[in-house]
Write an enzyme that holds these catalytic residues in place. Sequence first.
Site, PDB file in Angstrom:
ATOM      1  N   LYS A   1     -10.117  -0.173  -2.084  1.00  0.00           N
ATOM      2  CA  LYS A   1      -9.978  -0.500  -0.671  1.00  0.00           C
ATOM      3  C   LYS A   1     -10.448   0.674   0.179  1.00  0.00           C
ATOM      4  O   LYS A   1      -9.985   1.805   0.012  1.00  0.00           O
ATOM      5  CB  LYS A   1      -8.515  -0.839  -0.332  1.00  0.00           C
TER       6      LYS A   1
ATOM      7  N   LYS B   1      -7.028   3.165  -2.811  1.00  0.00           N
ATOM      8  CA  LYS B   1      -7.407   3.042  -1.396  1.00  0.00           C
ATOM      9  C   LYS B   1      -7.723   4.426  -0.852  1.00  0.00           C
ATOM     10  O   LYS B   1      -7.080   5.411  -1.225  1.00  0.00           O
ATOM     11  CB  LYS B   1      -6.255   2.393  -0.631  1.00  0.00           C
TER      12      LYS B   1
ATOM     13  N   ASP C   1       0.861  -1.176   0.000  1.00  0.00           N
ATOM     14  CA  ASP C   1       0.000   0.000   0.000  1.00  0.00           C
ATOM     15  C   ASP C   1       0.904   1.234   0.000  1.00  0.00           C
ATOM     16  O   ASP C   1       1.520   1.559   1.022  1.00  0.00           O
ATOM     17  CB  ASP C   1      -0.897   0.023   1.237  1.00  0.00           C
TER      18      ASP C   1
END
Length: 299
Positions: free
Chosen positions: A266, A237, A173
Amino acid sequence: MDEQETRELIERVHAELSSGGGTDERSPDSTDRRSPDIKDRRARELPEQQIRRAIERRIGEGAVRANAEAGDRGASTEDGGDWDRALAGRIDHTALGPATSIEEIEWLCGEARRYRFASVCVPPCYVEMAAAWLTGEPVAVCTVVGFPLGTTHPEAKVRESVLAAGDGATEIDMVLNVGMLKSHEFGYVGEDIRAVVRAVQHRGILVKVILETGLLTDEEKVAACILAQRAGADFVKTSTGFSSGGATARDVELMRRVVGDSMGVKAAGGIRTAQDARRMLEHGASRIGASASVAIVQS
């Protein structure tokens, strides 16, 4: 596509989304990885065609909801408690606080084994330990890059990513450079993402791009999604959880509308209950990031 064309594309997509552009056609729930046929089709398309195709789809809320409410619910843990297996399989079980200890990471991995979470998301210094504790388990090891500000030099992000991959991370991430995005340095932002993707994706590692939506305007959220998509990332995300705001259903839906079904979305930041998690899934999330994961799946 040069910088000016990218700017014009972002403005056009944002205008279409703001005016309700796109159809109401429903698509299946997004998968975590793009299938080879999707990758091949996207490779043959021009960037503008990719984005046009993306904004003409909406997430299939019914499919997501049906999946979350399927027969996997009601499985039992070793201690006899009930838990939602389908929901657990969509959660990145997270511990990223600056005071997180080795003991807490070991406990996190034990919970991930028990509840079969999608992954554990841990600080880079703990990746090797987590990978060892989860050897042979169907739980991915995720870590963060350029965290939590995103202002790290691109070469440092690449190095962080390569080291994490070597330690056993299977998902990364990375934090987008918000300041550069707000400065409309789209070439810089896109290349920052692309460099990480090139460094690790050939190893089968998922790359998620953290937008920090609480700091962005809607147009900037659209721009970030387009840049992440064009750079080859696997997910967008919402948040790090360390800045203002967190995941909102509105932002998740907007992100899903922009990226279509070719990427994962996400939702992370402030998700503490099963109701929170399911609402994000219903609005287009394919993965949830949470530290309250056990409480969520036991609800």
